[in-house]
Design an enzyme around this catalytic site. Structure first.
Site, PDB file in Angstrom:
ATOM      1  N   GLU A 173      51.080  42.504  43.243  1.00 50.97           N
ATOM      2  CA  GLU A 173      50.303  41.976  43.617  1.00 50.97           C
ATOM      3  C   GLU A 173      51.379  40.903  41.517  1.00 50.97           C
ATOM      4  O   GLU A 173      51.187  40.320  41.414  1.00 50.97           O
ATOM      5  CB  GLU A 173      48.795  42.049  42.349  1.00 50.97           C
ATOM      6  CG  GLU A 173      47.844  42.561  43.654  1.00 50.97           C
ATOM      7  CD  GLU A 173      46.896  41.949  43.282  1.00 50.97           C
ATOM      8  OE1 GLU A 173      46.281  41.437  41.354  1.00 50.97           O
ATOM      9  OE2 GLU A 173      45.631  41.816  43.848  1.00 50.97           O
ATOM     10  N   TYR A 244      38.588  39.526  47.260  1.00 49.99           N
ATOM     11  CA  TYR A 244      37.249  40.057  46.642  1.00 49.99           C
ATOM     12  C   TYR A 244      36.673  38.471  47.305  1.00 49.99           C
ATOM     13  O   TYR A 244      37.012  37.754  47.180  1.00 49.99           O
ATOM     14  CB  TYR A 244      37.670  40.934  45.675  1.00 49.99           C
ATOM     15  CG  TYR A 244      38.233  41.846  45.652  1.00 49.99           C
ATOM     16  CD1 TYR A 244      37.925  42.742  46.000  1.00 49.99           C
ATOM     17  CD2 TYR A 244      39.730  41.523  44.764  1.00 49.99           C
ATOM     18  CE1 TYR A 244      38.895  44.038  45.119  1.00 49.99           C
ATOM     19  CE2 TYR A 244      40.583  42.475  44.332  1.00 49.99           C
ATOM     20  CZ  TYR A 244      40.206  44.007  44.804  1.00 49.99           C
ATOM     21  OH  TYR A 244      41.112  45.181  44.311  1.00 49.99           O
ATOM     22  N   GLU A 292      43.992  45.609  49.781  1.00 48.20           N
ATOM     23  CA  GLU A 292      42.760  46.049  48.390  1.00 48.20           C
ATOM     24  C   GLU A 292      41.365  44.417  49.035  1.00 48.20           C
ATOM     25  O   GLU A 292      42.118  42.966  49.559  1.00 48.20           O
ATOM     26  CB  GLU A 292      43.612  44.882  47.336  1.00 48.20           C
ATOM     27  CG  GLU A 292      44.050  46.466  46.746  1.00 48.20           C
ATOM     28  CD  GLU A 292      44.155  45.289  45.158  1.00 48.20           C
ATOM     29  OE1 GLU A 292      43.386  44.964  44.377  1.00 48.20           O
ATOM     30  OE2 GLU A 292      45.188  46.219  44.645  1.00 48.20           O
ATOM     31  N   GLN A 351      37.649  49.452  45.804  1.00 45.03           N
ATOM     32  CA  GLN A 351      38.088  51.033  45.474  1.00 45.03           C
ATOM     33  C   GLN A 351      37.745  52.205  45.874  1.00 45.03           C
ATOM     34  O   GLN A 351      36.427  52.033  46.311  1.00 45.03           O
ATOM     35  CB  GLN A 351      38.652  51.411  43.915  1.00 45.03           C
ATOM     36  CG  GLN A 351      39.769  49.896  43.754  1.00 45.03           C
ATOM     37  CD  GLN A 351      40.267  50.895  42.200  1.00 45.03           C
ATOM     38  OE1 GLN A 351      40.478  51.476  41.403  1.00 45.03           O
ATOM     39  NE2 GLN A 351      41.316  49.441  42.128  1.00 45.03           N
TER      40      GLN A 351
HETATM   41  O1  AHR Z   1      41.306  46.289  42.613  1.00 45.53           O
HETATM   42  C1  AHR Z   1      41.425  46.279  41.150  1.00 45.53           C
HETATM   43  C2  AHR Z   1      42.498  45.583  40.815  1.00 45.53           C
HETATM   44  O2  AHR Z   1      42.244  44.384  41.585  1.00 45.53           O
HETATM   45  C3  AHR Z   1      44.253  46.286  41.161  1.00 45.53           C
HETATM   46  O3  AHR Z   1      44.042  47.308  40.182  1.00 45.53           O
HETATM   47  C4  AHR Z   1      44.659  44.719  41.206  1.00 45.53           C
HETATM   48  O4  AHR Z   1      45.763  44.958  42.105  1.00 45.53           O
HETATM   49  C5  AHR Z   1      43.358  43.856  41.390  1.00 45.53           C
HETATM   50  O5  AHR Z   1      43.971  42.873  40.966  1.00 45.53           O
END
Ligand code: AHR
Length: 504
Positions: A173, A244, A292, A351
Site C-alpha cells: 500500500e 474492505y 487484501e 486476515q
Molecule cells: O489488513 C489490515 C491493514 O489494512 C493492512 O496492514 C494494510 O495493508 C491495510 O491497510
C-alpha cells in the site's frame, strides 16, 4: 417471493479454479501472531510454541497461500531482527500499529508453521524504509540453497532446506499516506521496477506483485495503477488489489451488493493494466493478486482508540466479530474472485487469526470459528475443476452505493464427476425460489446442500456462544428432470455439491 432461474453450461468455462484464490494473510498486528498462531504456554502448543488448535482450524479453513508479514507492518520491518537465537532478538517499535514487536516469530518459524497447515508462503519486502539490498538479502536468506553468507546463516539457524518462496509483494500500500515511507506513483513505480528486476536477476521464475491502490476509493486510484505499471510492467507479474467492505449507516442492501463493487474494481484494474500493456505493445498480461479483501468495520476501528499512544505487545486490535450478513458478503466476494479467475489468479482474505479474521482465539483458552469461516472453508473444499459462467435470470434491486444488483447471485464450478453451485440471496425479507438447469452436467444428484442464514442477520459467534451461527443442511434442494430447485432464506449464502450418477 423472488424467483430466479439459472442455466449452467459446463462448456462456458471462465478459468480453472485457482487454488491460490483461497489464500489468506498473517500480519504482525495485534494478536494475529502472538496468542493467535504462537503461544508457547498454551496447552495445545507444539515444541515451536504454535497452537495446534489453531493449526487444525486453519487446515479446516482450507487456506492455500499465506501472505506474510504485512501489511503496513512490513513497511518498517527489519527481517533480520527475527532470525537466529530467540533470546538475542531485539524488541522494536512497530510504527504502523503503534505497538511493540518482540520478533519471537520470524521467517523460519513462520515457514515451519506453514508446513503444519499445508500452506504456501507469499512474502512481502519492505519498500517503505528499506529497498533493493534488503529485499535481495531476504531473498538470498529465504531461497538460496547454501554456500553464501546469508543462505549459510539460514542453515546455521536450523533450516537446511531453502524456503523456496515463489510469490513476493513489492512493498505494501505504498500509495497510502498512513504507510511508513509512502510514495508518489512515479517514485514507487521506479523503485518497484528496480527491485523486481534485481530479484528476477537472482531468480527469473519468481512471481512478483507490484502494489496497486490501497482501495478503489483512493483519490489516485487508476492513475496510480497506470503510472506504476508504466514503470514496472516488464518486471512484474501481478498488480495488487485491496478492498474492505462494511455496512454503512444501516444500508444493508448496499452492503449485501459489495460484490458488485468488487467486480467493477477488478474490471477497472484489468482494463488499466491492459491499456498499459497495449501501449507497450507487450504480449504479456498482468494478473491481479487481490491480496487484501474482507469485511472490516474500519470506521469503527478508526474511532475506537484501540491504536493509541501506548507501546504494547500484541494488543487487541481489529478484532471484529462477524455477523451472518458479513458472512454472506464474504461468501459472495469469494464467488466474485472465482468468477474473475481469468485474471484474479491469487487472493488473500485479510486476515487469518484474531485480526479481522475467520478464526478467533483466547490466550490460554479456546480457538473458534467466526461466521465468515464457513463460506470460505466450504468454498475452498467444494470448488474444483473449472469455473463456469452461469446465465442468471433474476430480479434486481437498486442500491444507494452500487447501482443495480441482482437479488440472487451465483457461480458454479465443474470437475470431472462433480460440480458445485454457490448462491446468495440478497433479499432482506423474502426467501428466493431458485431453479438451476443442470442438464449440461449430466444426471447430477445433490450430495450436499448447506445454507448460512439466521432470523437475526446480525447474529455472531462469540467466545461465550461459539456455535451460535453454523451452516445448516438445506433440505429444499432437490433435482428433478435436470432441474435443481432450492429455496434460499433472506440474507443467506448457500453451497450445493452435485455428483454425476454412476455410469453417466
Ligand atoms: O489488513 C489490515 C491493514 O489494512 C493492512 O496492514 C494494510 O495493508 C491495510 O491497510
Amino acid at each position: 417471493m423472488p424467483r430466479a432461474h439459472i442455466t449452467l453450461d459446463k462448456h462456458a468455462v471462465i478459468a480453472p479454479v485457482r487454488r491460490r484464490t483461497f489464500g489468506s494473510f498473517v500480519e504482525h498486528l495485534g494478536r494475529g501472531v502472538y496468542t493467535g498462531l504462537y503461544e508457547p504456554e498454551h496447552p495445545s502448543a507444539n515444541d515451536d510454541g504454535f497452537r495446534m488448535d489453531v493449526v487444525e482450524l486453519v487446515r479446516e479453513l482450507g487456506s492455500t497461500t499465506i501472505r506474510y508479514p504485512g501489511g503496513s507492518f512490513v513497511s518498517g520491518y527489519r527481517w533480520e531482527d527475527a532470525i537466529g537465537p530467540r533470546e538475542k532478538r531485539p524488541v522494536r517499535r512497530d510504527l504502523a500499529w503503534h505497538s511493540l514487536e518482540s520478533n519471537q516469530v520470524g521467517l523460519d518459524e513462520f515457514a515451519r508453521w506453514l508446513k503444519l497447515t499445508g500452506s504456501e508462503p507469499m512474502l512481502a519486502v519492505n519498500l517503505g524504509t528499506r529497498g533493493i539490498q534488503a529485499a535481495l538479502d531476504l531473498l538470498e536468506y529465504a531461497n538460496h540453497p547454501s554456500g553464501t553468507a546469508l543462505s549459510d546463516l539460514r542453515v546455521a539457524n536450523g533450516t537446511p532446506e531453502p524456503h523456496n518462496v515463489r510469490m513476493w509483494c513489492l512493498g505494501n500500500e505504498m500509495d497510502g499516506p498512513w504507510q511508513t515511507g509512502f510514495m508518489t506513483a512515479q517514485d514507487y513505480g521506479k523503485i518497484a521496477a528496480r527491485t523486481a528486476a534485481a530479484m528476477k536477476t537472482a531468480d527469473k521464475d519468481l512471481e512478483l506483485v507490484v502494489c496497486g491502490s490501497s482501495g478503489s476509493g483512493m483519490p489516485t486510484f487508476g492513475d496510480w495503477e497506470r503510472t506504476v505499471l508504466e514503470h514496472s510492467y516488464d518486471h512484474v507479474d501481478y498488480i495488487s488489489c485491496h478492498q474492505y467492505y462494511q455496512e454503512h449507516d444501516g444500508d444493508l442492501g448496499s452492503f449485501l451488493a459489495s460484490a458488485v463493487d468488487m467486480e467493477l474494481f477488478i474490471d477497472t484494474v484489468v482494463a488499466t493494466a491492459d491499456h498499459v500493456g497495449y501501449k507497450k505493445r507487450s504480449t504479456k498480461k498482468i494478473d491481479i493478486s487481490f491480496d487484501e479483501w474482507n469485511v472490516w468495520y474500519l470506521k469503527e476501528h478508526q474511532e475506537s482508540g484501540e491504536v493509541n499512544d501506548e507501546w504494547r505487545h500484541a494488543p487487541r486490535q481489529l478484532e471484529d466479530l462477524y455477523t451472518v450478513a458479513d458472512a454472506v458478503v464474504v461468501g459472495n466476494l469469494l464467488m466474485t474472485l472465482l468468477k474473475r479467475g481469468d485474471r484474479v489468479t491469487s487472493a488473500s482474505l485479510a486476515q487469518l487469526v484474531n485480526v479481522i479474521a475467520p478464526i478467533m482465539t483466547e490466550p490460554g483458552g479456546p480457538a473458534w470459528r467466526q461466521t465468515t469461516f464457513y463460506p470460505f472453508s466450504i468454498t475452498s473444499r467444494l470448488a474444483a475443476g473449472e469455473v463456469i459462467r452461469p446465465l442468471i435470470d433474476a430480479p434486481t434491486y437498486t442500491t444507494a452505493r452500487h447501482g443495480q444488483a441482482s437479488v440472487v447471485d451465483t457461480i458454479a464450478t465443474v470437475d470431472e464427476d462433480q460440480a458445485a453451485v454457490f448462491l446468495v440471496n440478497r433479499d432482506l425479507a423474502q426467501a428466493a425460489q431458485v431453479t438451476v438447469d443442470v442438464r449440461s452436467l449430466g444426471s447430477a444428484r445433490v450430495i450436499e446442500a448447506v445454507t448460512l442464514a439466521d432470523a437475526d442477520v446480525y447474529a455472531k459467534n462469540t467466545l461465550a456462544e461459539q456455535q451460535r451461527v453454523i451452516p445448516r443442511a438445506n433440505p429444499s434442494a432437490t433435482i428433478s428432470e435436470g432441474v435443481l430447485s432450492i429455496d434460499l432464506p433472506p440474507v443467506s449464502w448457500t453451497a450445493i455439491a452435485l455428483r454425476q450418477a454412476a455410469g453417466d
